[in-house]
Design a protein around this motif. Structure first.
Motif, short mmCIF file in Angstrom:
data_model
loop_
_atom_site.label_atom_id
_atom_site.label_comp_id
_atom_site.label_asym_id
_atom_site.label_seq_id
_atom_site.Cartn_x
_atom_site.Cartn_y
_atom_site.Cartn_z
N TYR A 160 -40.05 -54.30 117.15
CA TYR A 160 -39.36 -54.58 118.42
C TYR A 160 -37.87 -54.27 118.29
N GLU A 161 -37.27 -54.69 117.17
CA GLU A 161 -35.84 -54.42 116.94
C GLU A 161 -35.58 -52.92 116.83
N LYS A 162 -36.50 -52.23 116.19
CA LYS A 162 -36.33 -50.80 115.96
C LYS A 162 -36.43 -50.00 117.26
N THR A 163 -37.39 -50.37 118.11
CA THR A 163 -37.64 -49.60 119.33
C THR A 163 -37.02 -50.20 120.58
N ASN A 164 -36.62 -51.50 120.48
CA ASN A 164 -36.09 -52.22 121.65
C ASN A 164 -37.09 -52.20 122.80
N SER A 165 -38.35 -52.29 122.44
CA SER A 165 -39.43 -52.28 123.43
C SER A 165 -40.42 -53.38 123.12
N LEU A 166 -40.91 -54.04 124.18
CA LEU A 166 -41.91 -55.10 124.00
C LEU A 166 -43.30 -54.53 123.79
N SER A 167 -43.44 -53.24 124.01
CA SER A 167 -44.72 -52.56 123.80
C SER A 167 -44.63 -51.75 122.51
N ILE A 168 -45.46 -52.12 121.54
CA ILE A 168 -45.37 -51.50 120.21
C ILE A 168 -46.65 -50.73 119.91
N LYS A 169 -46.47 -49.49 119.50
CA LYS A 169 -47.61 -48.66 119.13
C LYS A 169 -47.74 -48.65 117.61
N LEU A 170 -48.87 -49.07 117.10
CA LEU A 170 -49.11 -49.08 115.67
C LEU A 170 -49.31 -47.65 115.17
N ASN A 171 -48.60 -47.30 114.11
CA ASN A 171 -48.71 -45.94 113.57
C ASN A 171 -49.80 -45.83 112.52
N THR A 172 -50.44 -46.95 112.23
CA THR A 172 -51.52 -46.96 111.25
C THR A 172 -52.73 -47.68 111.83
N SER A 173 -53.86 -47.52 111.20
CA SER A 173 -55.06 -48.22 111.63
C SER A 173 -54.96 -49.68 111.24
N LYS A 174 -55.77 -50.53 111.86
CA LYS A 174 -55.78 -51.95 111.50
C LYS A 174 -56.21 -52.14 110.06
N LYS A 175 -57.04 -51.26 109.55
CA LYS A 175 -57.49 -51.35 108.16
C LYS A 175 -56.30 -51.15 107.21
N ILE A 176 -55.50 -50.12 107.48
CA ILE A 176 -54.34 -49.84 106.64
C ILE A 176 -53.29 -50.94 106.82
N LEU A 177 -53.14 -51.43 108.05
CA LEU A 177 -52.18 -52.50 108.31
C LEU A 177 -52.57 -53.76 107.56
N ALA A 178 -53.87 -54.05 107.53
CA ALA A 178 -54.36 -55.23 106.80
C ALA A 178 -54.06 -55.09 105.31
N GLU A 179 -54.25 -53.89 104.78
CA GLU A 179 -53.96 -53.64 103.36
C GLU A 179 -52.47 -53.82 103.08
N LYS A 180 -51.65 -53.38 104.02
CA LYS A 180 -50.19 -53.50 103.87
C LYS A 180 -49.78 -54.97 103.83
N LEU A 181 -50.48 -55.80 104.60
CA LEU A 181 -50.16 -57.22 104.64
C LEU A 181 -50.89 -58.00 103.56
N GLY A 182 -51.75 -57.31 102.80
CA GLY A 182 -52.44 -57.94 101.68
C GLY A 182 -53.59 -58.84 102.08
N VAL A 183 -54.27 -58.50 103.19
CA VAL A 183 -55.40 -59.31 103.67
C VAL A 183 -56.56 -58.39 104.04
N GLN A 184 -57.71 -59.01 104.32
CA GLN A 184 -58.86 -58.26 104.79
C GLN A 184 -58.71 -58.01 106.30
N ARG A 185 -59.33 -56.95 106.77
CA ARG A 185 -59.22 -56.61 108.19
C ARG A 185 -59.70 -57.72 109.11
N PRO A 186 -60.83 -58.41 108.80
CA PRO A 186 -61.27 -59.51 109.68
C PRO A 186 -60.21 -60.61 109.82
#
Length: 223
Positions: A160-186
């Protein structure tokens, strides 16, 4: 004089001798009115500040303009001691005068001279930096225990800070995002659903829409 004597940097030191040698102790004293800004976030820090009189507050101002208190400093306390020797010597937050106050600013050059000429000063200065590092290490340990919720909100807020927009488009899949956060996708999906039920965000496929930015800021800045 009393303010300097209360400062940890001058513990066990004869202040009069230091003041007599103006070549080693060049300083500027400034007075501020209550609520006046002493330094803005991202301002360059080129000197160390010692509070001679009054109280100051260090606050983080969010993107929406809301302020969050980081710490309060009183007479004898110092600020900027680590920043002036950093390659990135910018204030990470805004400094306000909580009351009418007087602050002595000592230049980086004067700090170096005092360290060279007074072994007690360098001992006090090193002790202060060590205590600051220990405090930061403690904070890092606390932050490392963050829940998935906080990690996810932090990621959303940074976008949000980077784009100054309340609408955020994820540049990665939820699977990759989950891995980035160190959790399982579910687990990630459950947390997204919880945030949606609370009215904080909405989401559809790779788009996250922030519905309550203040709720996110409250959770992140009040950790």
């Amino acid at each position: 004089m009393d303010g300097l004597r209360k400062c940890v940097l001058f513990k066990g030191i004869d202040i009069n001798k230091i003041l007599e040698n103006q070549n080693n102790f060049l300083y500027i004293e400034k007075r501020y009115q209550k609520d006046e800004i002493i330094a803005f976030e991202d301002d360059e820090c080129s000197s160390l500040g010692i509070i001679i009189e009054g109280i100051i507050e260090i606050k983080k101002i969010s993107a929406s303009g809301k302020s969050y208190l980081i710490t309060t400093l009183h007479e004898g306390d110092i600020f900027g001691e680590a920043l002036i020797f950093s390659n990135n010597n910018r204030y990470p937050a805004t400094i306000f005068a909580a009351t009418n106050c007087s602050i002595v600013f000592i230049s980086k050059e004067s700090i170096i001279k005092l360290c060279k000429t007074d072994s007690k000063f360098i001992e006090n200065f090193a002790n202060q930096l060590s205590n600051r590092i220990l405090m930061l290490n403690k904070k890092i340990k606390e932050l490392s225990l963050d829940t998935l919720r906080i990690k996810l909100l932090d990621l959303i807020y940074k976008e949000y800070e980077k784009t100054n927009s309340l609408s955020i488009k994820l540049n990665t899949s939820k699977k990759i995002l989950a891995e980035k956060l160190g959790v399982q996708r579910p687990s990630l999906s459950r947390e997204l659903i919880n945030l949606k039920k609370e009215g904080i965000i909405d989401f559809d496929k790779d788009i996250i829409v922030i519905k309550d930015i203040e709720a996110i800021e409250d959770e992140l800045f009040n950790i």
